[in-house]
Enzyme design. Structure first.
Site, mmCIF file in Angstrom:
data_model
loop_
_atom_site.group_PDB
_atom_site.id
_atom_site.type_symbol
_atom_site.label_atom_id
_atom_site.label_comp_id
_atom_site.label_asym_id
_atom_site.label_seq_id
_atom_site.Cartn_x
_atom_site.Cartn_y
_atom_site.Cartn_z
ATOM 1 N N LYS A 94 0.246 3.892 -2.800
ATOM 2 C CA LYS A 94 -1.562 4.693 -3.474
ATOM 3 C C LYS A 94 -0.333 6.278 -2.148
ATOM 4 C CE LYS A 94 -4.201 1.305 -1.279
ATOM 5 N NZ LYS A 94 -4.253 0.370 -0.637
ATOM 6 N N SER B 127 -6.063 3.671 3.707
ATOM 7 C CA SER B 127 -5.650 3.205 2.958
ATOM 8 C C SER B 127 -6.469 2.070 2.253
ATOM 9 C CB SER B 127 -4.475 2.388 3.300
ATOM 10 O OG SER B 127 -3.905 1.168 2.781
ATOM 11 N N SER C 60 1.068 -0.981 -0.307
ATOM 12 C CA SER C 60 -0.189 -0.193 0.319
ATOM 13 C C SER C 60 0.572 1.483 0.201
ATOM 14 C CB SER C 60 -0.813 0.408 1.531
ATOM 15 O OG SER C 60 -1.758 -0.787 0.680
#
Length: 413
Positions: free
Chosen positions: A96, A156, A93
């Protein structure tokens, strides 16, 4: 992407693993978030062997049990210590950060507005499985861009990331092209994005150095939105979720940035901390637990702030050179810095500077024009550079004076 946990989980882990600063446990307890969404935590992987890093400081940095890690000075972008900084690894993640950065830049340029509505397609919709993080956007609903941005950064959310990717580029595949173009522009040379979320794909990779470069760009270029990275919780659709960055609960000098976890990527964390005017960025890739990534980040930040300091090589108003100017009403121009300049160096080391001027400077020259650069060195190694600018205007000489200067140059006078 990451297992869903209650918003109190980062706090519990932070307190359990200890704080970097005195009284941090008290600080954490007084800012505890209320629990909301509960999932079974992932099993802790076996601890990796500690990896020693490279640095200019005698004695070296702490050895950290992760596949790659890095410590960067925000101001200069100088890497202060690292281990395997350019190895392409699954970023989970941490991906992101690029997704949110593109949203932030679109908001800055006016391509997006905070209250624009983003639709949630069947593809973007998150079904709430235990194998990925979700903002829990309802199917076929709409959410504002600013809520989507918070859902990406704090929660997230894979659903939020996919929805904004489709909104901005028509498809996640199209958005990945934007991500890779921006990575190339920033100089992220060991990165290739396939999706907006960081869900596993053999071709989806990034490195510790590249992720630090991205973090630096977010802090520098997204100042209006960077405070979101320090927010400890976000409630959407009646569901409150806490930020998984445990250091936000224990160290008030930490104000970002992002966590990540998949089975292939391990536990990852990119963090930034500012103390006494100096900001450091850390990257931890592929360690074995949430606690390990928090502990290693604390250790690296503590070591960094203890072993490095800021220095001012040259004062902004100082004249550092008087290079010659041809075909001007003046033969030389005073040159110095255009703005304050600091570099980060090992504590106690002296800083020396050298000036590099562009060859064959000709009038006219306008005050503030970049005419070279100043390079700072410490212990024989470059530690930063700053533009050398003209401190005054130099008008172009008249025809007869220029002719005389040409003749003088021709005869070596």
């Amino acid at each position: 992407m990451q297992l869903k946990t209650s918003s109190v989980l980062p706090l519990v882990l932070a307190i359990a693993t200890g704080a970097l600063i005195p009284g941090a446990a008290t600080f954490a307890a007084s800012h505890a978030a209320k629990p909301a969404v509960h999932k079974k935590p992932a099993a802790v992987a076996p601890a990796a062997a500690p990896v020693a890093g490279e640095t200019a400081v005698a004695g070296g940095p702490p050895a950290l049990a992760s596949k790659a890690w890095l410590l960067m000075d925000f101001e200069s972008g100088e890497v202060l210590a690292s281990a395997n900084p350019d190895e392409p690894l699954p970023p989970a993640s941490l991906t992101k950060m690029m997704t949110s950065f593109l949203v932030e830049q679109a908001l800055r340029s006016g391509k997006l507005k905070k209250d624009d509505l983003v639709s949630v397609s069947q593809n973007a919709w998150c079904r709430g499985s235990s194998t990925e993080s979700c903002m829990y956007l309802p199917l076929n609903s709409q959410a504002t861009v600013i809520d989507i941005l918070r859902g990406i950064i704090i929660q997230s959310g894979n659903d939020a990331s996919k929805a904004i990717a489709e909104h901005m580029a028509g498809s996640e595949e199209g958005f990945a092209k934007l991500m890779n173009a921006e990575a190339q522009r920033l100089g992220m040379t060991h990165t290739h994005f396939v999706n907006a979320t960081g869900l596993p794909d053999p071709q989806h990779k990034s490195s510790a150095r590249d992720l630090a470069i991205l973090a630096r760009a977010i802090i520098h270029d997204s100042s209006d939105y960077y405070p979101i990275y320090a927010e400890r919780e976000f409630k959407y659709n009646g569901i409150k979720q806490g930020n998984r960055n445990a250091l936000l609960y224990t160290d008030p000098t930490v104000d970002g940035l992002k966590t990540g976890h998949t089975q292939d990527a391990g536990y990852c964390l990119v963090t930034s901390s500012k103390r006494n005017g100096m900001r450091l960025i850390t990257v931890i890739l592929n360690t074995n637990s949430m606690q390990a990534r928090a502990d290693q980040t604390r250790s690296l930040l503590g070591w960094g702030f203890a072993n490095f300091e800021q220095a001012t090589p040259i004062q902004p108003n100082a004249v550092v050179a008087t290079p010659k100017i041809t075909f001007g009403k003046a033969d030389t121009v005073a040159a110095g810095l255009g703005s304050p300049w600091t570099v980060t160096v090992p504590r106690g080391q002296k800083v020396s500077t050298s000036v590099q001027v562009k060859p064959d400077l000709e009038a006219p020259v306008t005050k503030g024009t970049v005419i070279g650069k100043v390079v700072a060195e410490s212990n024989g190694k470059p530690v930063g550079e700053a533009p050398l600018v003209a401190q005054a205007d130099v008008e172009r000489a008249g025809f007869m004076l220029r002719l005389w200067q040409r003749v003088s140059r021709l005869f070596g006078k």
